[in-house]
Design an enzyme around this catalytic site. Structure first.
Site, PDB file in Angstrom:
ATOM      1  N   ASP A   1       0.871  -1.177   0.000  1.00  0.00           N
ATOM      2  CA  ASP A   1       0.000   0.000   0.000  1.00  0.00           C
ATOM      3  C   ASP A   1       0.914   1.235   0.000  1.00  0.00           C
ATOM      4  O   ASP A   1       2.141   1.101   0.110  1.00  0.00           O
ATOM      5  CB  ASP A   1      -0.927  -0.021   1.226  1.00  0.00           C
ATOM      6  CG  ASP A   1      -2.252   0.717   0.973  1.00  0.00           C
ATOM      7  OD1 ASP A   1      -2.213   1.799   0.360  1.00  0.00           O
ATOM      8  OD2 ASP A   1      -3.307   0.216   1.393  1.00  0.00           O
TER       9      ASP A   1
ATOM     10  N   HIS B   1      -3.605   3.068  -4.574  1.00  0.00           N
ATOM     11  CA  HIS B   1      -2.814   2.704  -3.393  1.00  0.00           C
ATOM     12  C   HIS B   1      -1.412   2.250  -3.791  1.00  0.00           C
ATOM     13  O   HIS B   1      -0.895   1.265  -3.261  1.00  0.00           O
ATOM     14  CB  HIS B   1      -3.532   1.612  -2.581  1.00  0.00           C
ATOM     15  CG  HIS B   1      -4.719   2.125  -1.838  1.00  0.00           C
ATOM     16  ND1 HIS B   1      -4.662   2.572  -0.539  1.00  0.00           N
ATOM     17  CD2 HIS B   1      -6.020   2.299  -2.212  1.00  0.00           C
ATOM     18  CE1 HIS B   1      -5.855   2.985  -0.146  1.00  0.00           C
ATOM     19  NE2 HIS B   1      -6.701   2.836  -1.149  1.00  0.00           N
TER      20      HIS B   1
ATOM     21  N   GLU C   1     -10.506   2.688  -4.321  1.00  0.00           N
ATOM     22  CA  GLU C   1     -10.136   4.094  -4.130  1.00  0.00           C
ATOM     23  C   GLU C   1      -9.080   4.617  -5.117  1.00  0.00           C
ATOM     24  O   GLU C   1      -8.191   5.362  -4.721  1.00  0.00           O
ATOM     25  CB  GLU C   1      -9.635   4.297  -2.693  1.00  0.00           C
ATOM     26  CG  GLU C   1     -10.683   3.988  -1.649  1.00  0.00           C
ATOM     27  CD  GLU C   1     -10.200   4.208  -0.218  1.00  0.00           C
ATOM     28  OE1 GLU C   1     -10.936   4.859   0.543  1.00  0.00           O
ATOM     29  OE2 GLU C   1      -9.108   3.726   0.127  1.00  0.00           O
TER      30      GLU C   1
HETATM   31  C1  ACM Z   1     -10.716   0.093   1.843  1.00  0.00           C
HETATM   32  O1  ACM Z   1     -11.019   0.265   3.042  1.00  0.00           O
HETATM   33  N1  ACM Z   1     -10.187   1.091   1.147  1.00  0.00           N
HETATM   34  C2  ACM Z   1     -10.923  -1.166   1.187  1.00  0.00           C
END
Ligand code: ACM
Ligand code: ZN
Length: 506
Positions: free
Chosen positions: A165, A244, A302
């Site tokens: 991440d 991410h 996201e």
């Molecule tokens: C998440 O909490 N962005 C999967």
């Protein structure tokens, strides 16, 4: 259970008149059928009793009577009789024997005397999971072993390993050494200081004095997988794409969009460039070789898409592929990676954003933004794992006064109240509900003691929802069992949150 079997068990075990009724075992998760006998034995005696184990599907089917179980339920199911002189276990598979012994172990931990009983038990859902984010804060192998041990005791069977991440890449990839020689390390430990307060700059080279971070070598992963496999736990790695990926871009800036500084979106890979796919495929090839299981989690959540709307490579890709918008561009990437996974005998799981722009044909959806995404995926014929934020995000605090308060208030009772098989799911779609997962994101969770305080006792509730029949769930009863087992777990060295607050930073 067959009526005949129930009657026989009752005759063998029912309390005699005028005797105090024996206490049922207080295990978590509560079993499907438990018939309590009149005798009791000491824990010392119980742990030394001879065990007669029969691994025979035929014998188990006989115990099950007219209960029709699916194949995966049958594999995990067990019948166990705890008598004064021996313990008998019948299962169709080693896995069932393992779960019988976990019940035994939990019973033996709770009281000095154990009431003789007969248990018939199997799981409600095939996916009973915990996710740990080790990118934001890294705990290391011993911590993972400890949590896998607890998961096994709770009959949980999926460990979702959030390994990569923005703030750190935690998995050795031979083809791309900078991911661990550089972007596994940062100058300050606390994620929030690094991400929000911008203290200390970005990443630093491995070996820099006081660098914070770490990663798992391939040997570490092999060790973790072996430890998990012995406990019938499958480890599902998550390799995030296309969002991410701040750390990936810090290591390999050419993976960003062809714009100054990568454009306005700072954490995304460029889905226009062919070299992005080469990178992802090379990474996945090493991941596939390491992790033997069927599923790989590809993230998908996201992703900021502003750069894609103006990047010449993204625009060219959209034109060539006939994609109408940036959502379809993300979907193009996920579908393409799914094809690649299929070519290697793997299937993908993604967060519910993978629905946007069209779902990849065989993808399993992890529903986190509530349950809407999961319900939509089921309507489209896909499998779903439910991990809705308001019930399953274990980074959310348990107590408004709690150290490092984060997220909303998510008390144990609320976690326990969630049912993955909501009334909106039709009977014929029920098989698409694979199960439930508790997720521990670690933005504010730096130390191991704090991670455990977030996990427990709420993981006990996730475990019971995942395993026990809905009609057996009972909050007041669970609260008592949870409180009792929490004391045991604390004696074993787990930092279980206890109400009122007793957890303070050491
Ligand atoms: C998440 O909490 N962005 C999967
Ligand atoms: Zn681009």
């Amino acid at each position: 259970m067959a009526a005949g079997l129930s009657l026989m068990l009752l005759l063998a075990c029912s309390p005699k008149d005028n005797q105090p009724s024996p206490q049922p075992a207080k295990v978590i998760p509560t079993p499907v059928e438990l018939i309590v006998g009149t005798d009791s034995i000491s824990v010392n005696k119980l742990t030394n009793l001879p065990q007669k184990v029969s691994i025979s599907e035929k014998d188990l089917l006989c115990k099950l009577g007219d209960q029709a179980l699916t194949d995966w339920q049958l594999k995990s199911a067990y019948w166990m009789e705890i008598g004064k002189r021996r313990v008998k276990i019948v299962a169709a598979d080693e896995e069932g024997v393992f779960y019988a012994r976990q019940s035994l172990k939990m019973m033996a931990s709770l009281d000095s005397m154990v009431t003789c009983c007969t248990i018939l038990d199997w799981p409600r859902f095939q996916y009973r999971g915990v996710m740990l984010d080790e990118s934001r804060h890294f705990q290391g192998k011993e911590f993972i072993y400890k949590q896998l041990e607890m998961m096994a005791l709770l009959k949980m069977n999926r460990f979702h390993f959030h390994l990569v991440d923005n703030p750190g890449w935690r998995l050795q990839i031979d083809a791309y050494p900078r991911l661990t020689q550089f972007t596994a390390w940062r100058p300050v430990p606390y994620f929030w200081d690094w991400e929000i307060n911008k203290i200390g700059g970005d990443f630093v080279d491995e070996g820099t004095p006081d660098a914070y971070g770490g990663y798992y070598t391939k040997k570490d992963i092999a060790d973790i997988l072996a430890f998990a496999a012995e406990r019938h736990i499958e480890v599902i790695p998550e390799i995030e794409m296309p969002g991410h990926n701040y750390e990936t871009r810090a290591a390999y800036p050419e993976l960003a969009c062809s714009l100054e500084d990568g454009g306005p979106s700072k954490r995304e890979l460029c889905p226009g460039k062919e070299s992005t796919y080469t990178f992802l495929e090379n990474v996945l090839l090493e991941v596939f070789e390491l992790f033997p299981n069927e599923y790989i989690h590809i993230g998908g959540d996201e992703a900021g898409k502003k750069s894609w709307a103006i990047c010449p490579d993204c625009q060219a890709r959209m034109k060539d592929e006939g994609l109408e918008n940036v959502e379809e561009l993300q979907s193009y990437m996920i579908r393409r990676m799914e094809r690649f996974a299929h070519e290697h005998g793997k299937r993908i799981i993604g967060w519910d954003e993978i629905l946007e722009g069209g779902l990849a044909p065989d993808a399993t959806v992890m529903s986190w933004r509530g349950t809407k995404g999961g319900l939509k995926a089921i309507a489209e014929g896909h499998d779903v794992i439910f991990a809705p934020t308001h019930y399953c995000y274990l980074d959310h605090h348990q107590d408004p006064e709690q150290y490092h308060r984060a997220g909303r208030h998510l008390p144990l009772e609320k976690v326990y109240s969630f049912d993955p098989m909501q009334e909106k799911i039709a009977e014929e779609d029920a098989h698409h509900v694979l199960g439930i997962q508790g997720c521990l994101w670690t933005e504010h969770v730096l130390e191991a003691w704090h991670a455990e305080m977030q996990l427990y006792p709420r993981v006990f509730a996730i475990a019971e929802t995942g395993w026990s029949p809905a009609e057996k769930k009972n909050w007041p009863d669970f609260e008592q069992r949870s409180s009792k087992f929490s004391k045991v777990a604390r004696d074993w060295g787990y930092n279980v949150y206890v109400k009122p607050m007793t957890n303070v930073a050491p």
